[in-house]
Design a protein around this motif. Structure first.
Motif, PDB file in Angstrom:
ATOM      1  N   CYS A 108       0.853  -1.194   0.000  1.00  0.00           N
ATOM      2  CA  CYS A 108       0.000   0.000   0.000  1.00  0.00           C
ATOM      3  C   CYS A 108       0.884   1.236   0.000  1.00  0.00           C
ATOM      4  O   CYS A 108       1.866   1.299   0.754  1.00  0.00           O
ATOM      5  CB  CYS A 108      -0.883   0.058   1.236  1.00  0.00           C
ATOM      6  N   LYS A 109       0.519   2.198  -0.825  1.00  0.00           N
ATOM      7  CA  LYS A 109       1.172   3.496  -0.731  1.00  0.00           C
ATOM      8  C   LYS A 109       0.099   4.551  -0.528  1.00  0.00           C
ATOM      9  O   LYS A 109      -1.007   4.448  -1.063  1.00  0.00           O
ATOM     10  CB  LYS A 109       2.049   3.801  -1.940  1.00  0.00           C
ATOM     11  N   VAL A 110       0.447   5.521   0.286  1.00  0.00           N
ATOM     12  CA  VAL A 110      -0.474   6.588   0.642  1.00  0.00           C
ATOM     13  C   VAL A 110       0.090   7.893   0.097  1.00  0.00           C
ATOM     14  O   VAL A 110       1.233   8.249   0.395  1.00  0.00           O
ATOM     15  CB  VAL A 110      -0.634   6.686   2.177  1.00  0.00           C
ATOM     16  N   ILE A 111      -0.712   8.566  -0.697  1.00  0.00           N
ATOM     17  CA  ILE A 111      -0.301   9.847  -1.275  1.00  0.00           C
ATOM     18  C   ILE A 111      -1.198  10.938  -0.697  1.00  0.00           C
ATOM     19  O   ILE A 111      -2.422  10.859  -0.805  1.00  0.00           O
ATOM     20  CB  ILE A 111      -0.404   9.825  -2.811  1.00  0.00           C
ATOM     21  N   ALA A 112      -0.571  11.916  -0.074  1.00  0.00           N
ATOM     22  CA  ALA A 112      -1.290  13.085   0.419  1.00  0.00           C
ATOM     23  C   ALA A 112      -1.170  14.173  -0.640  1.00  0.00           C
ATOM     24  O   ALA A 112      -0.079  14.432  -1.155  1.00  0.00           O
ATOM     25  CB  ALA A 112      -0.691  13.564   1.734  1.00  0.00           C
ATOM     26  N   GLU A 113      -2.296  14.756  -0.977  1.00  0.00           N
ATOM     27  CA  GLU A 113      -2.297  15.845  -1.955  1.00  0.00           C
ATOM     28  C   GLU A 113      -2.898  17.083  -1.314  1.00  0.00           C
ATOM     29  O   GLU A 113      -4.043  17.063  -0.857  1.00  0.00           O
ATOM     30  CB  GLU A 113      -3.105  15.481  -3.194  1.00  0.00           C
ATOM     31  N   ASP A 114      -2.110  18.154  -1.271  1.00  0.00           N
ATOM     32  CA  ASP A 114      -2.620  19.425  -0.769  1.00  0.00           C
ATOM     33  C   ASP A 114      -3.643  19.932  -1.781  1.00  0.00           C
ATOM     34  O   ASP A 114      -3.314  20.180  -2.939  1.00  0.00           O
ATOM     35  CB  ASP A 114      -1.483  20.429  -0.597  1.00  0.00           C
TER      36      ASP A 114
ATOM     37  N   LYS B  89       2.695  14.171  -1.996  1.00  0.00           N
ATOM     38  CA  LYS B  89       3.809  13.563  -1.265  1.00  0.00           C
ATOM     39  C   LYS B  89       3.425  12.148  -0.877  1.00  0.00           C
ATOM     40  O   LYS B  89       2.266  11.871  -0.582  1.00  0.00           O
ATOM     41  CB  LYS B  89       4.132  14.352   0.003  1.00  0.00           C
ATOM     42  N   ILE B  90       4.425  11.264  -0.854  1.00  0.00           N
ATOM     43  CA  ILE B  90       4.202   9.928  -0.306  1.00  0.00           C
ATOM     44  C   ILE B  90       4.128  10.097   1.207  1.00  0.00           C
ATOM     45  O   ILE B  90       5.109  10.460   1.855  1.00  0.00           O
ATOM     46  CB  ILE B  90       5.337   8.945  -0.674  1.00  0.00           C
ATOM     47  N   ALA B  91       2.957   9.844   1.769  1.00  0.00           N
ATOM     48  CA  ALA B  91       2.743  10.033   3.198  1.00  0.00           C
ATOM     49  C   ALA B  91       3.077   8.773   3.995  1.00  0.00           C
ATOM     50  O   ALA B  91       3.479   8.853   5.151  1.00  0.00           O
ATOM     51  CB  ALA B  91       1.302  10.454   3.462  1.00  0.00           C
ATOM     52  N   ALA B  92       2.881   7.605   3.371  1.00  0.00           N
ATOM     53  CA  ALA B  92       3.137   6.349   4.086  1.00  0.00           C
ATOM     54  C   ALA B  92       3.246   5.210   3.088  1.00  0.00           C
ATOM     55  O   ALA B  92       2.745   5.295   1.961  1.00  0.00           O
ATOM     56  CB  ALA B  92       2.011   6.058   5.082  1.00  0.00           C
ATOM     57  N   THR B  93       3.897   4.149   3.528  1.00  0.00           N
ATOM     58  CA  THR B  93       3.905   2.878   2.802  1.00  0.00           C
ATOM     59  C   THR B  93       3.610   1.779   3.816  1.00  0.00           C
ATOM     60  O   THR B  93       3.881   1.942   5.009  1.00  0.00           O
ATOM     61  CB  THR B  93       5.262   2.592   2.113  1.00  0.00           C
ATOM     62  N   ALA B  94       3.053   0.683   3.317  1.00  0.00           N
ATOM     63  CA  ALA B  94       2.713  -0.412   4.223  1.00  0.00           C
ATOM     64  C   ALA B  94       2.734  -1.738   3.474  1.00  0.00           C
ATOM     65  O   ALA B  94       2.484  -1.787   2.268  1.00  0.00           O
ATOM     66  CB  ALA B  94       1.329  -0.192   4.837  1.00  0.00           C
TER      67      ALA B  94
END
Length: 182
Positions: free
Chosen positions: A93-99, A106-111
């Motif tokens: 899983c990759k988490v992308i935060a977008e302003d 930005k890549i906020a997290a990986t799991a």
């Protein structure tokens, strides 16, 4: 059953806004809220790969929080099967935060989470193998055996630990001294 699938066959993408109830006292997304979203996405990827009614989480191998997610961000979670064993599926899983104001991403997290597909009798079943296509998928696949070996080692350690840790209430054990409030 086809004996292999591509990671794209299991890819799930979900995007949510960050609500005020999702924020901690630092005004960033609660880690637990993100963990629930990750587990939901990963479950769908596992079920899509195995094409079964039920998949269970065998382990949450890692979640690396790399960048805070703020209320002005959207949070996009992308998940897919990155590696398989005989009955287990590793989900990346990759988490992308977008302003939402600036469009900065930005890549906020990986799991990495591991799931097992179950049949109608709740027994583990064999799952299709993975044939990666993109550079990202190939990298994750090629490093998958190493992560699987670490999972096996960690699981053995957890089994050993269960032989040592107790089920007693802390105040009923002789080795713990509980102070009374003054």
């Amino acid at each position: 059953m086809t004996n292999y699938k591509h990671p794209n066959d299991s890819r799930v993408v979900s995007t949510d806004q960050v609500l005020v109830n999702d924020l901690n006292n630092y005004n960033t997304l609660f880690g637990g809220v993100l963990m629930k979203k990750l587990d939901n996405n990963a479950t769908l990827s596992a079920r899509r790969h195995a094409r079964v009614k039920e998949c269970v989480t065998a382990s949450t191998d890692s979640i690396d929080f790399l960048h805070p997610v703020r209320q002005t961000d959207s949070v996009c979670i992308e998940s897919f099967v990155s590696y398989t064993g005989t009955t287990s599926m590793e989900i990346f899983c990759k988490v992308i935060a977008e302003d939402m104001m600036t469009g900065e991403r930005k890549i906020a997290a990986t799991a990495f989470l591991t799931f097992v597909a179950l049949d109608e009798d709740k027994k583990a079943i064999q799952v299709p193998n993975i044939v990666p296509e993109s550079a990202e998928e190939k990298y994750l696949f090629e490093s998958g055996e190493k992560r699987a070996a670490m999972r096996r080692k960690r699981r053995e350690h957890s089994k050993e630990l269960t032989q040592i840790i107790g089920l007693e209430k802390p105040w009923e054990r002789g080795d713990i001294h509980v102070r009374k409030s003054e």
